[in-house]
Write an enzyme that holds these catalytic residues in place. Structure first.
Site: not given
Length: 895
Positions: A235, A286, A290, A382
């Site tokens: 991510d 995504h 964020h 990540h």
């Protein structure tokens, strides 16, 4: 992060028991340098940002130090605080890189603020690693590496359940730190400050509650994956600095990942989505900023998803079909928005917690334990944190060793590799992987789907003269294909002596490799034969070459041997794009075409991709039909195979790009063999070749030198010296040719000056700065490999200089640090060897072999108590090692 994941994840308290306790007075970072007047100005921006980072970092600790659930309020707020810190640190990095005063303020704060604990300093690890090399920054990096290494050692002791006498004192130090954090932070106040986000989750769920973590047609959590299968996901990228490192690791192990990208980050690293797709991975949505999506209205939610898809699709030229909400936070509105855009929502059930945990070993241990408990699922990483990059290879190697398969997205579903669950890569003798390129050569692109080989060696002929080295040649080729180039052991058919009948050889080539259900177009095939070869003159005047199977008659062999025509037919039937025949036999009548892939100028990456895209049918033979091919040489190999193996070890990488093509291999082997024997290797392309070139991608050397490390015998060292002399002569000739071309160019330019001036053309395009960084990485890889080669040839002074150069540029290069110590030990410089072993342990306390090396050096210095302690530490880490018995005997012999 609404909802409840399958089971409780380990909290961060375990890692911080280690990361913050340390000794009572841990070593500080390097002392601050002289004051700089402008630092006061820079600190106006830098110091408050650092203070805010520390405040939220401590908030994360306080929230997760209790008995938390992954979907509860404390964990959700902790993740929000961690994301806020990511934003601050991402903005701080460029400021430090462009402003010496800001950098000085940053280092002053790290070094001189008495209120900072060691755990606080780990929050700035990424920023410290990104600073340009300087004596001050290098000292601080080394100090922080020592701190992190000490924490790694403690994690190893805790999870390995090894005895630790000092544990109570260090636990007390942690308790003191945690008590300090709790006095500073009110978890109730933090949760109350994020009430809006928490309420948005509760209001959006069915029945007034958070949405359950379920698998259905629109949402995937990994709950329904088959046992022993996992999916790697990343991510918050892409990151121009760290995403390529993730791709390199995945390629090394032959696995893929799904990258959930933040839209606003795509523009900062626009080439990464293409690289991810080319590597076999998938790129997914995504959100754009964020954001915490459940609290957004419909218009803003739409922009978050639509703008991200536009950014990704502009960079990747592919439609986006996968989506992950930040923090896993979603309600019906979020799910419906994603589904309405044709996207499937993908969550996870294994959280690495790399967003909060600064210790790579702790992250790796957490992931493996969760996977083993749940048996399957989706792992959350990540690609924006340094610690994630360090933990990732540990996780993949361990899970592969335990028999797990890694899934990938095929555009429609998550699928297992060929062989399905349980088809995990065999970890011995090294993590075997379908081959992927180093970052400098191909930027993470994967050249082949699968690799196949048929390896044949015959000594014990029934009717032909017996050979001595052919079987050993075949075994050496098989070993290097598996060890160095990721050929899976069950993908290599080995036929030795009595097994190498005509029927079995033709079945392996014409039946097994021609099976389209097994071998696909994007595969490569390597065929090696060591044995007798013969050439027959045909009435037409042409020659026909044959390889001789074990059961062929010495007379009238034509019906029992395998002709070039047979091999051409087998080659035509193999669906793989690249087939490379290597024949250690006298052989002619090949009907070869010269040429093939030509030229390496321009964009090397594009060139390599082009030659590996085109079909190739290539042959390299040890000698012509009228030549005797030697069946003797160093190390139990023929001269031809020995030279071939040395080339595949890395010496044939003539242009230093980390890739050895079949053409390069032939260019290395042929002049060396012909100069050392009376045979002339022949290389060319079979009919049907389309200008392609099979390629081998080198991986970095990964051997930690020790007393068991392989070294060459005297004959091999002499032969390698001769080969190196030949290479130098070839390079000298090439340099002379280049000089002649340059002189000709200068003469042409001088002539041009007498002519009227031409219309100016466009200015040259500047080379991207990334090329310099890649060149530096390539230089490191090549120097480590060169040092290993020199060590094997017992050229210790030169090997030491190679390793010294590496550790000077990369002080944290663990393998080079150990190998420098062991080379010093071989040179009799034992005190220096001890120093470098201790540096290696500080960098990587779980590297068992270094303790054995240290024990040998200490014993030689008469420091018996310390030697025993080092040996015992080795046995505690690797009690089943093949060195264990020898180490036990060494302990018994010490006074």
């Amino acid at each position: 992060m609404a909802g409840s994941r399958l089971a409780r994840l380990p909290t961060i308290v375990g890692l911080l028991l280690v990361a913050c306790k340390g000794p009572a007075h841990p070593p500080p970072l390097a002392p601050a340098g002289p004051a700089v007047a402008s630092v006061a100005v820079a600190s106006v921006a830098v110091v408050p940002t650092m203070d805010a980072v520390v405040t939220d970092f401590r908030g994360v600790i306080a929230l997760l130090a209790g008995d938390t659930e992954p979907g509860d309020k404390a964990t959700t707020v902790a993740w929000l605080l961690a994301e806020a810190n990511d934003e601050r640190l991402a903005a701080l990095g460029p400021r430090l890189a462009g402003d010496p005063a800001a950098e000085a303020a940053f280092l002053d704060k790290l070094e001189g603020d008495a209120m900072l604990h060691d755990a606080d300093k780990l929050a700035f690890r990424d920023q410290l690693m990104q600073l340009s090399p300087s004596p001050r920054a290098d000292r601080d990096r080394a100090a922080l590496a020592q701190i992190a290494a000490r924490y790694d050692a403690e994690m190893k002791k805790i999870f390995g359940r090894l005895p630790t006498r000092g544990l109570p004192d260090r636990r007390e130090a942690w308790d003191d730190y945690l008590a300090f954090v709790r006095r500073q932070v009110s978890t109730e106040a933090l949760i109350a400050a994020h009430a809006t986000e928490l309420e948005a989750l509760a209001e959006g769920g069915r029945g007034g509650g958070a949405l359950p973590w379920r698998d259905d047609k629109d949402q995937v959590t990994g709950l329904r994956f088959a046992d022993k299968t996992v999916l790697l996901t990343f991510d918050d990228g892409p990151s121009a600095r760290l995403t390529p490192k993730v791709l390199e690791i995945l390629a090394r192990f032959g696995v893929h990942g799904v990258f959930f990208e933040v839209g606003r980050n795509v523009g900062k690293a626009a080439d990464q989505p293409r690289r991810i797709l080319a590597s076999g991975g998938a790129v997914a949505n995504h959100s754009f900023t964020h954001a915490f999506l459940p609290k957004l209205d419909a218009a803003h939610l739409g922009h978050e998803l639509v703008d991200t898809n536009r950014a990704i699709e502009a960079a990747s030229k592919q439609k986006t079909v996968l989506f992950r909400p930040p923090y896993g936070a979603r309600n019906e509105a979020v799910l419906q928005a994603a589904t309405g855009m044709g996207m499937k929502t993908v969550l996870w059930n294994v959280d690495s917690m790399d967003w909060a945990d600064p210790v790579p070993l702790s992250i790796a241990d957490r992931v493996v334990k969760q996977v083993e408990r749940k048996k399957h699922g989706i792992i959350l990483f990540h690609d924006i944190h340094e610690q994630s990059i360090e933990a990732l290879p540990l996780v993949i190697a361990e899970l592969q060793k335990r028999g797990y398969s890694f899934l990938s997205w095929d555009g429609r579903d998550f699928t297992a590799p060929r062989g399905g669950p349980g088809g995990a890569v065999d970890p011995a003798p090294a993590p075997a992987a379908a081959e992927g390129p180093p970052p400098s050569a191909l930027g993470g692109l994967r050249l082949y789907r699968e690799s196949w080989a048929v390896v044949i060696g015959i000594n014990a002929y029934k009717s032909w003269p017996r050979l001595s080295y052919a079987v050993n040649d075949a075994q050496g080729v098989r070993e290097i294909l598996v060890r160095k180039y990721g050929f899976l052991p069950d993908h290599v058919t080995t036929l030795l002596d009595g097994e190498a009948t005509r029927e079995k050889i033709l079945a392996a080539l014409g039946d097994d490799l021609a099976d389209g259900r097994k071998v696909a177009h994007d595969d490569r095939v390597f065929v090696f034969f060591a044995g007798h070869g013969v050439t027959r003159k045909l009435p037409s005047g042409k020659s026909q070459g044959y390889i001789v199977p074990v059961d062929a008659a010495a007379q009238s062999f034509q019906s029992q041997a395998i002709s070039m025509t047979n091999l051409q037919d087998a080659s035509d039937a193999i669906p793989a794009k690249h087939v490379f025949f290597v024949m250690d036999a006298c052989y002619s009548g090949l009907a070869l075409t010269r040429g093939g892939a030509a030229g390496t100028g321009g964009d090397r990456r594009q060139y390599l991709m082009e030659i590996t895209r085109r079909q190739a049918r290539e042959v390299l033979t040890a000698g012509g039909g009228d030549e005797q091919v030697a069946d003797n040489g160093p190390g139990g190999h023929s001269i031809f195979t020995w030279t071939l193996l040395q080339g595949l070890e890395g010496k044939a990488d003539l242009d230093g790009d980390g890739v050895i093509t079949a053409t390069e291999l032939a260019a290395y082997v042929a002049p060396g063999v012909s100069s050392l024997s009376r045979q002339t290797p022949v290389f060319g392309h079979l009919v049907g070749s389309e200008g392609g070139d099979l390629a081998f991608v080198l991986k970095p050397e990964d051997e930690f030198l020790n007393e068991e490390s392989h070294q060459l015998d005297a004959e091999a060292i002499v032969l390698n010296a001769d080969l190196e002399k030949v290479r130098r002569e070839i390079e000298a000739k090439r340099a002379r040719n280049d000089k002649l071309k340059k002189d000709l160019g200068a003469a042409t330019s001088a002539l041009a000056e007498t002519l009227p001036p031409a219309t100016p053309g466009p200015a040259p395009v500047p080379i991207a700065s990334a090329v310099d960084a890649e060149a530096t990485n390539e230089q490191i890889r090549r120097e480590v490999q060169r040092g290993m080669s020199l060590f094997r040839e017992k050229r210790y002074d030169e090997a030491a200089r190679a390793f010294e150069g590496v550790v000077r540029v990369r002080p944290g290069q663990v393998m080079a640090t150990n190998n420098l110590g062991f080379t010093y030990f071989k040179l009799g410089r034992v005190p220096e060897a001890i120093t470098w072993y201790q540096k290696t342990i500080a960098l990587d306390p779980k590297r068992a072999i270094v303790y054995a090396n240290l024990g040998d050096a200490l014993a030689q210095q008469g420091r018996t108590a310390e030697a025993k302690q080092a040996y015992q530490q080795f046995l505690a880490l690797q009690p089943a090692s093949k060195l264990a018995d020898g180490v036990q005997k060494k302990i018994a012999l010490l006074p």
